[in-house]
Design a protein around this motif. Structure first.
Motif, PDB file in Angstrom:
ATOM      1  N   ARG A   9       7.506  -6.412  -4.827  1.00  0.00           N
ATOM      2  CA  ARG A   9       7.231  -7.094  -6.056  1.00  0.00           C
ATOM      3  C   ARG A   9       7.442  -8.938  -5.723  1.00  0.00           C
ATOM      4  O   ARG A   9       6.669  -9.525  -6.304  1.00  0.00           O
ATOM      5  N   ALA A  10       8.204  -9.015  -4.986  1.00  0.00           N
ATOM      6  CA  ALA A  10       8.245 -10.720  -4.594  1.00  0.00           C
ATOM      7  C   ALA A  10       6.816 -10.961  -3.875  1.00  0.00           C
ATOM      8  O   ALA A  10       6.417 -12.080  -4.172  1.00  0.00           O
ATOM      9  N   GLU A  29       8.365 -10.159   7.238  1.00  0.00           N
ATOM     10  CA  GLU A  29       9.681  -9.661   7.085  1.00  0.00           C
ATOM     11  C   GLU A  29       9.350  -7.964   7.184  1.00  0.00           C
ATOM     12  O   GLU A  29      10.184  -7.402   7.845  1.00  0.00           O
ATOM     13  N   VAL A  30       8.455  -7.477   6.242  1.00  0.00           N
ATOM     14  CA  VAL A  30       8.393  -6.045   6.321  1.00  0.00           C
ATOM     15  C   VAL A  30       7.811  -5.809   7.392  1.00  0.00           C
ATOM     16  O   VAL A  30       8.068  -4.464   7.786  1.00  0.00           O
ATOM     17  N   ALA A  31       6.756  -6.329   7.942  1.00  0.00           N
ATOM     18  CA  ALA A  31       6.397  -5.862   9.281  1.00  0.00           C
ATOM     19  C   ALA A  31       7.325  -5.792  10.222  1.00  0.00           C
ATOM     20  O   ALA A  31       7.436  -4.732  10.894  1.00  0.00           O
ATOM     21  N   ALA A  45       2.526  -0.299   3.576  1.00  0.00           N
ATOM     22  CA  ALA A  45       1.518   0.073   2.933  1.00  0.00           C
ATOM     23  C   ALA A  45       1.014  -0.466   1.526  1.00  0.00           C
ATOM     24  O   ALA A  45      -0.051  -1.040   1.209  1.00  0.00           O
ATOM     25  N   GLU A  46       2.204  -0.554   0.638  1.00  0.00           N
ATOM     26  CA  GLU A  46       1.937  -1.517  -0.564  1.00  0.00           C
ATOM     27  C   GLU A  46       1.674  -2.803  -0.398  1.00  0.00           C
ATOM     28  O   GLU A  46       0.991  -3.600  -1.076  1.00  0.00           O
ATOM     29  N   ILE A  47       2.267  -3.547   0.744  1.00  0.00           N
ATOM     30  CA  ILE A  47       1.887  -4.909   0.924  1.00  0.00           C
ATOM     31  C   ILE A  47       0.420  -4.920   1.351  1.00  0.00           C
ATOM     32  O   ILE A  47      -0.233  -6.054   0.873  1.00  0.00           O
ATOM     33  N   ALA A  50      -1.656  -4.597  -1.665  1.00  0.00           N
ATOM     34  CA  ALA A  50      -1.345  -5.796  -2.772  1.00  0.00           C
ATOM     35  C   ALA A  50      -2.336  -6.942  -2.025  1.00  0.00           C
ATOM     36  O   ALA A  50      -2.944  -7.663  -2.722  1.00  0.00           O
ATOM     37  N   SER A  51      -2.496  -7.048  -0.677  1.00  0.00           N
ATOM     38  CA  SER A  51      -3.179  -8.105  -0.240  1.00  0.00           C
ATOM     39  C   SER A  51      -4.744  -8.003  -0.347  1.00  0.00           C
ATOM     40  O   SER A  51      -5.337  -9.010  -0.244  1.00  0.00           O
ATOM     41  N   MET A  52      -5.063  -6.766  -0.342  1.00  0.00           N
ATOM     42  CA  MET A  52      -6.479  -6.587  -0.595  1.00  0.00           C
ATOM     43  C   MET A  52      -6.872  -6.392  -2.116  1.00  0.00           C
ATOM     44  O   MET A  52      -8.208  -6.756  -2.335  1.00  0.00           O
ATOM     45  N   THR A  53      -5.769  -6.420  -3.248  1.00  0.00           N
ATOM     46  CA  THR A  53      -6.275  -6.304  -4.344  1.00  0.00           C
ATOM     47  C   THR A  53      -5.707  -7.424  -5.347  1.00  0.00           C
ATOM     48  O   THR A  53      -6.243  -7.465  -6.494  1.00  0.00           O
ATOM     49  N   ILE A  54      -4.776  -8.330  -4.882  1.00  0.00           N
ATOM     50  CA  ILE A  54      -4.349  -9.521  -5.554  1.00  0.00           C
ATOM     51  C   ILE A  54      -4.866 -10.764  -5.083  1.00  0.00           C
ATOM     52  O   ILE A  54      -4.238 -11.030  -4.086  1.00  0.00           O
TER      53      ILE A  54
END
Length: 63
Positions: A9-10, A29-31, A45-47, A50-54
């Motif tokens: 979300r952040a 951080e997630v990686a 996966a969600e990151i 998001a990187s590809m769609t936002i």
């Protein structure tokens, strides 16, 4: 795009306001958490999604 993960979300919020450095730091951080297996793959996966769609500086499609 909605997520149960606060980091995702952040990340989305950072991309929407055009904060490339902030989004990059969150993704790193997630990686790192994924590499040390302190999180499952769903957050990473969600990151990625998001990187590809936002686009930077824009709301997600449909919002």
């Amino acid at each position: 795009m909605e997520s149960k993960h606060p980091a995702v979300r952040a990340y989305i919020a950072a991309r929407q306001r055009g904060d490339a450095d902030g989004a990059s730091a969150i993704a790193q951080e997630v990686a790192e958490r994924f590499a040390t297996r302190t999180t499952d793959g769903s957050e990473a996966a969600e990151i990625t999604e998001a990187s590809m769609t936002i686009p930077l500086g824009q709301a997600a499609p449909g919002e």
